[in-house]
Design a protein around this motif. Structure first.
Motif, PDB file in Angstrom:
ATOM      1  N   GLU A 132       0.815  -1.212   0.000  1.00 46.17           N
ATOM      2  CA  GLU A 132       0.000   0.000   0.000  1.00 46.17           C
ATOM      3  C   GLU A 132       0.851   1.266   0.000  1.00 46.17           C
ATOM      4  O   GLU A 132       0.310   2.376   0.026  1.00 46.17           O
ATOM      5  N   ASN A 133       2.165   1.099  -0.032  1.00 48.79           N
ATOM      6  CA  ASN A 133       3.082   2.249  -0.035  1.00 48.79           C
ATOM      7  C   ASN A 133       4.134   2.080  -1.129  1.00 48.79           C
ATOM      8  O   ASN A 133       5.338   2.150  -0.884  1.00 48.79           O
ATOM      9  N   ILE A 134       3.645   1.846  -2.338  1.00 46.74           N
ATOM     10  CA  ILE A 134       4.505   1.643  -3.501  1.00 46.74           C
ATOM     11  C   ILE A 134       4.155   2.669  -4.575  1.00 46.74           C
ATOM     12  O   ILE A 134       2.981   2.957  -4.819  1.00 46.74           O
ATOM     13  N   ALA A 135       5.170   3.228  -5.203  1.00 47.63           N
ATOM     14  CA  ALA A 135       4.964   4.092  -6.368  1.00 47.63           C
ATOM     15  C   ALA A 135       5.858   3.586  -7.491  1.00 47.63           C
ATOM     16  O   ALA A 135       7.008   3.207  -7.256  1.00 47.63           O
ATOM     17  N   ILE A 136       5.316   3.553  -8.698  1.00 52.30           N
ATOM     18  CA  ILE A 136       6.066   3.095  -9.869  1.00 52.30           C
ATOM     19  C   ILE A 136       6.145   4.252 -10.859  1.00 52.30           C
ATOM     20  O   ILE A 136       5.131   4.883 -11.175  1.00 52.30           O
ATOM     21  N   TYR A 137       7.351   4.525 -11.345  1.00 45.82           N
ATOM     22  CA  TYR A 137       7.561   5.605 -12.303  1.00 45.82           C
ATOM     23  C   TYR A 137       8.081   5.006 -13.604  1.00 45.82           C
ATOM     24  O   TYR A 137       8.950   4.137 -13.587  1.00 45.82           O
ATOM     25  N   CYS A 138       7.570   5.491 -14.728  1.00 46.18           N
ATOM     26  CA  CYS A 138       8.114   5.010 -16.002  1.00 46.18           C
ATOM     27  C   CYS A 138       7.971   6.061 -17.099  1.00 46.18           C
ATOM     28  O   CYS A 138       7.008   6.824 -17.135  1.00 46.18           O
ATOM     29  N   ASN A 139       8.984   6.107 -17.950  1.00 41.96           N
ATOM     30  CA  ASN A 139       8.963   6.887 -19.187  1.00 41.96           C
ATOM     31  C   ASN A 139       9.217   5.907 -20.319  1.00 41.96           C
ATOM     32  O   ASN A 139      10.131   5.092 -20.227  1.00 41.96           O
ATOM     33  N   TYR A 140       8.429   5.988 -21.381  1.00 47.34           N
ATOM     34  CA  TYR A 140       8.685   5.081 -22.492  1.00 47.34           C
ATOM     35  C   TYR A 140       8.427   5.785 -23.821  1.00 47.34           C
ATOM     36  O   TYR A 140       7.695   6.766 -23.905  1.00 47.34           O
ATOM     37  N   ILE A 148       8.248   2.990  -0.438  1.00 43.65           N
ATOM     38  CA  ILE A 148       8.273   4.160   0.441  1.00 43.65           C
ATOM     39  C   ILE A 148       8.640   3.784   1.870  1.00 43.65           C
ATOM     40  O   ILE A 148       9.405   4.490   2.535  1.00 43.65           O
ATOM     41  N   LEU A 149       8.133   2.667   2.372  1.00 44.78           N
ATOM     42  CA  LEU A 149       8.428   2.276   3.750  1.00 44.78           C
ATOM     43  C   LEU A 149       9.897   1.901   3.931  1.00 44.78           C
ATOM     44  O   LEU A 149      10.516   2.230   4.942  1.00 44.78           O
ATOM     45  N   ARG A 150      10.453   1.203   2.964  1.00 47.17           N
ATOM     46  CA  ARG A 150      11.871   0.820   3.047  1.00 47.17           C
ATOM     47  C   ARG A 150      12.803   1.947   2.627  1.00 47.17           C
ATOM     48  O   ARG A 150      14.020   1.836   2.770  1.00 47.17           O
ATOM     49  N   LYS A 151      12.227   3.019   2.058  1.00 46.99           N
ATOM     50  CA  LYS A 151      13.022   4.106   1.480  1.00 46.99           C
ATOM     51  C   LYS A 151      14.011   3.537   0.460  1.00 46.99           C
ATOM     52  O   LYS A 151      15.189   3.873   0.428  1.00 46.99           O
ATOM     53  N   GLU A 152      13.459   2.680  -0.406  1.00 49.94           N
ATOM     54  CA  GLU A 152      14.272   1.943  -1.368  1.00 49.94           C
ATOM     55  C   GLU A 152      13.804   2.245  -2.788  1.00 49.94           C
ATOM     56  O   GLU A 152      12.606   2.322  -3.059  1.00 49.94           O
ATOM     57  N   LEU A 153      14.761   2.424  -3.694  1.00 47.85           N
ATOM     58  CA  LEU A 153      14.478   2.585  -5.117  1.00 47.85           C
ATOM     59  C   LEU A 153      15.002   1.361  -5.854  1.00 47.85           C
ATOM     60  O   LEU A 153      16.155   0.970  -5.674  1.00 47.85           O
ATOM     61  N   VAL A 154      14.144   0.765  -6.676  1.00 43.67           N
ATOM     62  CA  VAL A 154      14.548  -0.364  -7.506  1.00 43.67           C
ATOM     63  C   VAL A 154      14.400   0.100  -8.952  1.00 43.67           C
ATOM     64  O   VAL A 154      13.288   0.294  -9.437  1.00 43.67           O
ATOM     65  N   SER A 155      15.522   0.310  -9.624  1.00 36.25           N
ATOM     66  CA  SER A 155      15.506   0.936 -10.947  1.00 36.25           C
ATOM     67  C   SER A 155      16.036  -0.004 -12.019  1.00 36.25           C
ATOM     68  O   SER A 155      16.964  -0.788 -11.782  1.00 36.25           O
ATOM     69  N   TYR A 156      15.437   0.125 -13.208  1.00 34.53           N
ATOM     70  CA  TYR A 156      15.899  -0.649 -14.362  1.00 34.53           C
ATOM     71  C   TYR A 156      17.058   0.083 -15.018  1.00 34.53           C
ATOM     72  O   TYR A 156      16.976   1.278 -15.308  1.00 34.53           O
ATOM     73  N   ASN A 157      18.160  -0.646 -15.236  1.00 35.17           N
ATOM     74  CA  ASN A 157      19.328  -0.089 -15.910  1.00 35.17           C
ATOM     75  C   ASN A 157      19.390  -0.664 -17.325  1.00 35.17           C
ATOM     76  O   ASN A 157      19.745  -1.831 -17.511  1.00 35.17           O
ATOM     77  N   PRO A 158      19.033   0.135 -18.353  1.00 32.39           N
ATOM     78  CA  PRO A 158      19.013  -0.399 -19.717  1.00 32.39           C
ATOM     79  C   PRO A 158      20.393  -0.761 -20.249  1.00 32.39           C
ATOM     80  O   PRO A 158      20.509  -1.536 -21.201  1.00 32.39           O
ATOM     81  N   LYS A 159      21.449  -0.235 -19.627  1.00 36.66           N
ATOM     82  CA  LYS A 159      22.804  -0.521 -20.109  1.00 36.66           C
ATOM     83  C   LYS A 159      23.185  -1.983 -19.893  1.00 36.66           C
ATOM     84  O   LYS A 159      23.870  -2.583 -20.719  1.00 36.66           O
ATOM     85  N   ASN A 160      22.756  -2.544 -18.755  1.00 37.67           N
ATOM     86  CA  ASN A 160      23.081  -3.954 -18.498  1.00 37.67           C
ATOM     87  C   ASN A 160      21.832  -4.832 -18.383  1.00 37.67           C
ATOM     88  O   ASN A 160      21.928  -6.007 -18.037  1.00 37.67           O
ATOM     89  N   VAL A 178      10.896  15.924  -3.554  1.00 35.18           N
ATOM     90  CA  VAL A 178       9.443  15.789  -3.434  1.00 35.18           C
ATOM     91  C   VAL A 178       8.986  14.448  -3.998  1.00 35.18           C
ATOM     92  O   VAL A 178       8.181  13.740  -3.388  1.00 35.18           O
ATOM     93  N   LYS A 179       9.508  14.084  -5.164  1.00 37.79           N
ATOM     94  CA  LYS A 179       9.093  12.849  -5.833  1.00 37.79           C
ATOM     95  C   LYS A 179       9.356  11.625  -4.973  1.00 37.79           C
ATOM     96  O   LYS A 179       8.507  10.733  -4.857  1.00 37.79           O
ATOM     97  N   TYR A 180      10.543  11.586  -4.342  1.00 43.07           N
ATOM     98  CA  TYR A 180      10.924  10.401  -3.575  1.00 43.07           C
ATOM     99  C   TYR A 180      10.840  10.609  -2.061  1.00 43.07           C
ATOM    100  O   TYR A 180      11.432   9.858  -1.295  1.00 43.07           O
ATOM    101  N   LYS A 181      10.110  11.650  -1.662  1.00 38.94           N
ATOM    102  CA  LYS A 181       9.842  11.905  -0.238  1.00 38.94           C
ATOM    103  C   LYS A 181      11.129  12.001   0.584  1.00 38.94           C
ATOM    104  O   LYS A 181      11.238  11.449   1.684  1.00 38.94           O
ATOM    105  N   ALA A 182      12.107  12.709   0.032  1.00 35.62           N
ATOM    106  CA  ALA A 182      13.362  12.926   0.752  1.00 35.62           C
ATOM    107  C   ALA A 182      13.312  14.217   1.556  1.00 35.62           C
ATOM    108  O   ALA A 182      14.293  14.601   2.186  1.00 35.62           O
ATOM    109  N   ILE A 183      12.170  14.874   1.529  1.00 35.79           N
ATOM    110  CA  ILE A 183      12.053  16.148   2.240  1.00 35.79           C
ATOM    111  C   ILE A 183      10.734  16.205   2.999  1.00 35.79           C
ATOM    112  O   ILE A 183       9.800  15.484   2.642  1.00 35.79           O
TER     113      ILE A 183
END
Length: 249
Positions: free
Chosen positions: A109-117, A166-178, A244-249
């Motif tokens: 219940e505390n997940i946000a997903i961001y994507c650009n395509y 958000i609860l873990r304050k963790e970002l899991v990101s896709y790296n297209p290079k690898n 603001v986006k990642y709730k670091a403030i």
């Protein structure tokens, strides 16, 4: 064409008519909310694999009529997304779906997903930027309804996907290079750094910030440098947007 076998991995199950009564209540709220923003708002159904609701706001759909998306479901990937992005976006959906399914209910219940395509917009100059979060879950804990907000960006990199736990304050990101998913912690700002960033974002000069906080301009400059380093920013606007986006403030 879309890989239907992959899509089957992100299809919710066990949804009943009573569940759709709840969905209708969500839709009524979003119809009102859409009057307050220019962004596109949607609910995507992972059981029927179609949009349950699409707001009429034009900026979210890159100048296409919203009716072009209705009843298309996952077919919109074939219709509007450029070939070089199709595999990346399906793979990302599958990864996000499995990641969320395995979380605790509180984390789900505390997940946000961001994507650009890369998307075939009418003018060919914009990328859609989408932020979504699970709204309702299937009996097995998998995401059933996804609430999303979409707008267009004149600049940006395509095939960018990120899950914010958000609860873990963790970002899991896709790296297209690898072609891998990488985990990292959301940068943490000190209370003083947060205050400095807020004041600078209001347009206050370093001298004014220094006087207000009882510190030297050199100290303000040091805080500013550390903020940029932590957030990977080059300007105050970039730093504030990230915070603001990642709730670091």
């Amino acid at each position: 064409m879309i890989d239907t076998e992959l899509l089957s991995q992100i299809q919710a199950a066990g949804i009943t008519d009573a569940d759709y009564e709840r969905a209708e209540r969500h839709i009524e709220v979003l119809k009102t909310l859409s009057n307050l923003t220019y962004k596109g708002i949607f609910i995507y159904d992972n059981f029927k694999r179609k949009y349950l609701y699409i707001s009429p706001n034009p900026f979210g759909w890159l100048e296409y009529n919203k009716e072009a998306f209705e009843n298309m479901g996952s077919i919109f990937i074939d219709a509007f997304i450029k070939p070089n992005s199709k595999k990346a976006i399906i793979d990302a959906f599958v990864y996000c779906y499995q990641y969320i399914k395995n979380l605790s209910q509180e984390e789900k219940e505390n997940i946000a997903i961001y994507c650009n395509y890369d998307y075939m917009s009418i003018d060919g100059k914009h990328l859609p930027s989408t932020k979504c979060t699970p709204l309702e879950f299937a009996p097995d804990g998998s995401p059933w309804l996804m609430l999303g907000i979409t707008t267009s960006e004149p600049h940006g990199k395509h095939d960018m996907f990120c899950i914010h736990n958000i609860l873990r304050k963790e970002l899991v990101s896709y790296n297209p290079k690898n072609d891998k998913w990488e985990k990292k912690q959301v940068p943490t700002l000190s209370p003083k750094e947060k205050t400095v960033l807020l004041l600078l974002s209001q347009g206050q000069a370093a001298k004014s910030v220094a006087e207000r906080l009882g510190m030297s301009e050199y100290t303000v400059a040091t805080h500013r440098k550390n903020i940029f380093r932590k957030l990977g920013a080059h300007t105050v606007a970039e730093a504030m947007a990230f915070a603001v986006k990642y709730k670091a403030i």
